[in-house]
Design an enzyme around this catalytic site. Sequence first.
Site, PDB file in Angstrom:
ATOM      1  N   ARG A  55       0.820  -1.206   0.000  1.00  0.00           N
ATOM      2  CA  ARG A  55       0.000   0.000   0.000  1.00  0.00           C
ATOM      3  C   ARG A  55       0.858   1.262   0.000  1.00  0.00           C
ATOM      4  O   ARG A  55       0.522   2.268  -0.623  1.00  0.00           O
ATOM      5  CB  ARG A  55      -0.909  -0.035   1.228  1.00  0.00           C
ATOM      6  CG  ARG A  55      -1.856   1.110   1.306  1.00  0.00           C
ATOM      7  CD  ARG A  55      -3.103   0.716   2.085  1.00  0.00           C
ATOM      8  NE  ARG A  55      -4.026   1.817   2.123  1.00  0.00           N
ATOM      9  CZ  ARG A  55      -4.205   2.581   3.183  1.00  0.00           C
ATOM     10  NH1 ARG A  55      -3.537   2.344   4.293  1.00  0.00           N
ATOM     11  NH2 ARG A  55      -5.050   3.578   3.137  1.00  0.00           N
ATOM     12  N   HIS A  59       0.621   4.443  -2.574  1.00  0.00           N
ATOM     13  CA  HIS A  59       0.470   5.834  -2.155  1.00  0.00           C
ATOM     14  C   HIS A  59       1.640   6.680  -2.633  1.00  0.00           C
ATOM     15  O   HIS A  59       1.468   7.847  -2.996  1.00  0.00           O
ATOM     16  CB  HIS A  59       0.336   5.922  -0.632  1.00  0.00           C
ATOM     17  CG  HIS A  59      -1.034   5.592  -0.153  1.00  0.00           C
ATOM     18  ND1 HIS A  59      -1.661   6.250   0.865  1.00  0.00           N
ATOM     19  CD2 HIS A  59      -1.918   4.652  -0.578  1.00  0.00           C
ATOM     20  CE1 HIS A  59      -2.876   5.740   1.058  1.00  0.00           C
ATOM     21  NE2 HIS A  59      -3.051   4.769   0.198  1.00  0.00           N
ATOM     22  N   ASN A  87      -5.687   8.759   9.151  1.00  0.00           N
ATOM     23  CA  ASN A  87      -6.797   7.821   8.995  1.00  0.00           C
ATOM     24  C   ASN A  87      -6.502   6.773   7.923  1.00  0.00           C
ATOM     25  O   ASN A  87      -7.277   5.866   7.709  1.00  0.00           O
ATOM     26  CB  ASN A  87      -8.099   8.559   8.690  1.00  0.00           C
ATOM     27  CG  ASN A  87      -7.952   9.532   7.527  1.00  0.00           C
ATOM     28  OD1 ASN A  87      -6.865   9.705   6.990  1.00  0.00           O
ATOM     29  ND2 ASN A  87      -9.058  10.130   7.140  1.00  0.00           N
ATOM     30  N   HIS A 186      -6.210  -5.708  -2.650  1.00  0.00           N
ATOM     31  CA  HIS A 186      -7.052  -5.872  -1.463  1.00  0.00           C
ATOM     32  C   HIS A 186      -7.325  -7.343  -1.164  1.00  0.00           C
ATOM     33  O   HIS A 186      -8.138  -7.657  -0.303  1.00  0.00           O
ATOM     34  CB  HIS A 186      -8.356  -5.071  -1.605  1.00  0.00           C
ATOM     35  CG  HIS A 186      -8.150  -3.582  -1.554  1.00  0.00           C
ATOM     36  ND1 HIS A 186      -9.158  -2.678  -1.761  1.00  0.00           N
ATOM     37  CD2 HIS A 186      -7.035  -2.844  -1.307  1.00  0.00           C
ATOM     38  CE1 HIS A 186      -8.668  -1.439  -1.644  1.00  0.00           C
ATOM     39  NE2 HIS A 186      -7.390  -1.520  -1.386  1.00  0.00           N
TER      40      HIS A 186
HETATM   41  C1  HEM Z   1      -8.765   1.714  -6.232  1.00  0.00           C
HETATM   42  C2  HEM Z   1      -8.686   2.597  -5.269  1.00  0.00           C
HETATM   43  C3  HEM Z   1      -8.280   2.238  -3.875  1.00  0.00           C
HETATM   44  C4  HEM Z   1      -8.904   2.650  -2.758  1.00  0.00           C
HETATM   45  C5  HEM Z   1     -10.106   3.542  -2.669  1.00  0.00           C
HETATM   46  C6  HEM Z   1      -8.207   2.071  -1.649  1.00  0.00           C
HETATM   47  C7  HEM Z   1      -8.530   2.281  -0.328  1.00  0.00           C
HETATM   48  C8  HEM Z   1      -7.998   1.583   0.725  1.00  0.00           C
HETATM   49  C9  HEM Z   1      -8.393   1.736   2.096  1.00  0.00           C
HETATM   50  C10 HEM Z   1      -9.387   2.749   2.612  1.00  0.00           C
HETATM   51  C11 HEM Z   1      -7.710   0.830   2.828  1.00  0.00           C
HETATM   52  C12 HEM Z   1      -7.836   0.545   4.319  1.00  0.00           C
HETATM   53  C13 HEM Z   1      -6.866   1.326   5.139  1.00  0.00           C
HETATM   54  C14 HEM Z   1      -7.092   1.101   6.592  1.00  0.00           C
HETATM   55  O1  HEM Z   1      -8.241   0.963   7.023  1.00  0.00           O
HETATM   56  O2  HEM Z   1      -6.111   1.041   7.334  1.00  0.00           O
HETATM   57  C15 HEM Z   1      -6.876   0.105   1.918  1.00  0.00           C
HETATM   58  C16 HEM Z   1      -6.036  -0.892   2.287  1.00  0.00           C
HETATM   59  C17 HEM Z   1      -5.116  -1.460   1.424  1.00  0.00           C
HETATM   60  N1  HEM Z   1      -4.885  -1.105   0.128  1.00  0.00           N
HETATM   61 FE1  HEM Z   1      -6.074   0.030  -1.014  1.00  0.00          FE
HETATM   62  N2  HEM Z   1      -7.179   1.310  -2.104  1.00  0.00           N
HETATM   63  C18 HEM Z   1      -7.173   1.384  -3.469  1.00  0.00           C
HETATM   64  C19 HEM Z   1      -6.266   0.816  -4.310  1.00  0.00           C
HETATM   65  C20 HEM Z   1      -5.168   0.095  -3.878  1.00  0.00           C
HETATM   66  C21 HEM Z   1      -4.044  -0.266  -4.723  1.00  0.00           C
HETATM   67  C22 HEM Z   1      -3.873   0.141  -6.180  1.00  0.00           C
HETATM   68  C23 HEM Z   1      -3.189  -0.968  -3.941  1.00  0.00           C
HETATM   69  C24 HEM Z   1      -1.856  -1.561  -4.282  1.00  0.00           C
HETATM   70  C25 HEM Z   1      -1.467  -1.910  -5.471  1.00  0.00           C
HETATM   71  C26 HEM Z   1      -3.792  -1.071  -2.626  1.00  0.00           C
HETATM   72  C27 HEM Z   1      -3.294  -1.795  -1.589  1.00  0.00           C
HETATM   73  C28 HEM Z   1      -3.873  -1.874  -0.340  1.00  0.00           C
HETATM   74  C29 HEM Z   1      -3.440  -2.804   0.687  1.00  0.00           C
HETATM   75  C30 HEM Z   1      -2.371  -3.871   0.554  1.00  0.00           C
HETATM   76  C31 HEM Z   1      -4.211  -2.529   1.806  1.00  0.00           C
HETATM   77  C32 HEM Z   1      -4.137  -3.203   3.182  1.00  0.00           C
HETATM   78  C33 HEM Z   1      -3.311  -2.355   4.110  1.00  0.00           C
HETATM   79  C34 HEM Z   1      -3.167  -2.935   5.493  1.00  0.00           C
HETATM   80  O3  HEM Z   1      -3.425  -4.124   5.721  1.00  0.00           O
HETATM   81  O4  HEM Z   1      -2.763  -2.163   6.369  1.00  0.00           O
HETATM   82  N3  HEM Z   1      -4.972  -0.398  -2.629  1.00  0.00           N
HETATM   83  N4  HEM Z   1      -7.056   0.591   0.648  1.00  0.00           N
HETATM   84  C1  LIG Z   2      -9.343  11.251   6.162  1.00  0.00           C
HETATM   85  O1  LIG Z   2      -9.627  12.435   6.854  1.00  0.00           O
HETATM   86  C2  LIG Z   2      -9.911  13.536   6.025  1.00  0.00           C
HETATM   87  C3  LIG Z   2     -10.051  14.753   6.901  1.00  0.00           C
HETATM   88  O2  LIG Z   2     -10.726  14.448   8.085  1.00  0.00           O
HETATM   89  C4  LIG Z   2     -11.164  13.245   5.193  1.00  0.00           C
HETATM   90  O3  LIG Z   2     -11.434  14.325   4.338  1.00  0.00           O
HETATM   91  C5  LIG Z   2     -10.909  12.001   4.367  1.00  0.00           C
HETATM   92  O4  LIG Z   2     -12.058  11.646   3.639  1.00  0.00           O
HETATM   93  C6  LIG Z   2     -10.493  10.854   5.253  1.00  0.00           C
HETATM   94  N1  LIG Z   2     -10.101   9.744   4.435  1.00  0.00           N
HETATM   95  C7  LIG Z   2     -10.546   8.522   4.637  1.00  0.00           C
HETATM   96  C8  LIG Z   2     -10.011   7.484   3.754  1.00  0.00           C
HETATM   97  O5  LIG Z   2     -11.345   8.260   5.523  1.00  0.00           O
END
Ligand code: HEM
Ligand SMILES: *[C@@H]1O[C@H](CO)[C@@H](O)[C@H](O)[C@H]1NC(C)=O
Length: 317
Positions: A55, A59, A87, A186
């Site tokens: 991840r 980013h 977050n 994911h």
């Molecule tokens: C398509 C749009 C994407 C969105 C909206 C998204 C959003 C998120 C969110 C919100 C989390 C959870 C974070 C948390 O709760 O700690 C997450 C976790 C993760 N994302 Fe994505 N992600 C996207 C694409 C990707 C891509 C392209 C990759 C890597 C190539 C990726 C890899 C990961 C991984 C490995 C996790 C797990 C992280 C952990 O276990 O701490 N994501 N993602």
């Molecule tokens: C993280 O926090 C910012 C500011 O509070 C908010 O605008 C954003 O949507 C949040 N992102 C996620 C993934 O919750």
Amino acid sequence: MVLLVLGLIFVGDCNGDELKKHFYERSCPLAEEIVQNITWKHVATNSALPAKLLRMHFHDCFVRGCDGSVLVDSTANNTAEKAAIPNLSLAGFDVIDEIKTQLETTCPGKVSCADIVALAARDSVSFQFNKSMWEVLTGRRDGNISRASEALANIPSPSSNFTTLQQNFANKNLSIHDLVVLSGAHTIGVGHCNLFSNRLYNFTGKGDSDPSLNSTYAAFLKTKCKSLSDTTTTVPMDPGSGLTFDSHYYISLKQKEGLFQSDAALLTNHDASDYVDKLLANEEFFTKFGESIKRMGAIEVLTGNSGNIRTKCSVVN
Ligand code: HEM
Ligand SMILES: *[C@@H]1O[C@H](CO)[C@@H](O)[C@H](O)[C@H]1NC(C)=O
Ligand SMILES: *[C@@H]1O[C@H](CO)[C@@H](O)[C@H](O)[C@H]1NC(C)=O
Ligand SMILES: *[C@@H]1O[C@H](CO)[C@@H](O)[C@H](O)[C@H]1NC(C)=O
Ligand SMILES: *[C@@H]1O[C@H](CO)[C@@H](O)[C@H](O)[C@H]1NC(C)=O
Ligand SMILES: *[C@@H]1O[C@H](CO)[C@@H](O)[C@H](O)[C@H]1NC(C)=O
Ligand SMILES: *[C@@H]1O[C@H](CO)[C@@H](O)[C@H](O)[C@H]1NC(C)=O
Ligand SMILES: *[C@@H]1O[C@H](CO)[C@@H](O)[C@H](O)[C@H]1NC(C)=O
Ligand SMILES: *[C@@H]1O[C@H](CO)[C@@H](O)[C@H](O)[C@H]1NC(C)=O
Ligand SMILES: *[C@@H]1O[C@H](CO)[C@@H](O)[C@H](O)[C@H]1NC(C)=O
């Protein structure tokens, strides 16, 4: 006409300084081995790490290209990417720092932080699943700008709809297919309850749940995420298979068990949804993931004389 075409090809070639295999072969022959050894050592005792590093690579690449900007700490003058995203819970920075320290001892000033992130992401996933996962080209250089506002503007949100996701990826010259394949990351890792619990408890503000979420699964998630304001509990993103890097994410998706709205959104577009069906088989997923993450790893990279090699990954030179 022919001359024009040849001229363009020539200019294209000379523009050169592209990423390549084993960029450090001469300048730091042990570089890739050092990254791998230290990464493996950490993954051996921390099974959550591969998801964190994968991840982190995403980013890094989506904000100002893969230039190590995600690693920079805020200063009195500057709120860095890291600070935008408490977050978003990135982690694994200590592992990157340990690798960098070793590399600066072995071959000072040669290996970029951006390359370390790209390699460590691959190595961590490969080690955990005992499989050489994808090829990583090297030769990235580090940037010296990291801004919180750019992270918020470029990283897709878990509540994004398909249009927004497609636009976020198109902004990086990535296609709908790249979006679907890379979302397959994911298949490992966890998500925090507060990022999706509106889907369980108050989807449209009427105390309802998201109809695109499997109701059996929603009932299960409610036993884990007890309220809308739970910001600490996490659940696996690929239920039943959260510690294996495989195509099971797409099987879950089709059972309406994608955790985030952004996951579920992949089924709301014809092209994307057809592509989900193609990725249900492991081998197809691995091949396509390797191709797409190579494209992701090349977003707006600094090469040649652009950028620099940071001495410490958390501080710009
Ligand atoms: C398509 C749009 C994407 C969105 C909206 C998204 C959003 C998120 C969110 C919100 C989390 C959870 C974070 C948390 O709760 O700690 C997450 C976790 C993760 N994302 Fe994505 N992600 C996207 C694409 C990707 C891509 C392209 C990759 C890597 C190539 C990726 C890899 C990961 C991984 C490995 C996790 C797990 C992280 C952990 O276990 O701490 N994501 N993602
Ligand atoms: C993280 O926090 C910012 C500011 O509070 C908010 O605008 C954003 O949507 C949040 N992102 C996620 C993934 O919750
Ligand atoms: C990496 O680890 C292997 C196996 O433990 C070891 O043989 C090798 O010397 C290590 N390489 C470096 C550069 O530390
Ligand atoms: C902060 O900004 C001031 C004025 O722009 C500058 O003089 C100073 O060197 C900066 N400090 C750092 C740590 O960048
Ligand atoms: C890892 O894979 C290699 C080669 O495919 C195999 O020889 C080895 O036994 C595997 N190790 C484990 C722990 O599965
Ligand atoms: C998708 O989300 C964006 C931003 O929130 C919004 O402007 C747009 O209307 C939404 N599109 C659809 C089709 O819902
Ligand atoms: C996308 O491609 C265009 C045209 O080749 C290029 O100008 C632009 O810099 C690229 N953007 C990214 C983020 O790679
Ligand atoms: C659900 O959303 C509505 C509208 O935003 C709000 O008035 C209500 O308080 C929310 N319910 C809960 C339990 O948060
Ligand atoms: C919901 O998930 C269950 C397995 O947990 C599955 O049997 C069922 O088909 C799913 N429902 C839908 C609509 O996909
Ligand atoms: C950022 O990097 C560029 C060249 O890569 C350099 O000219 C500039 O001085 C650097 N700025 C800072 C604040 O390090």
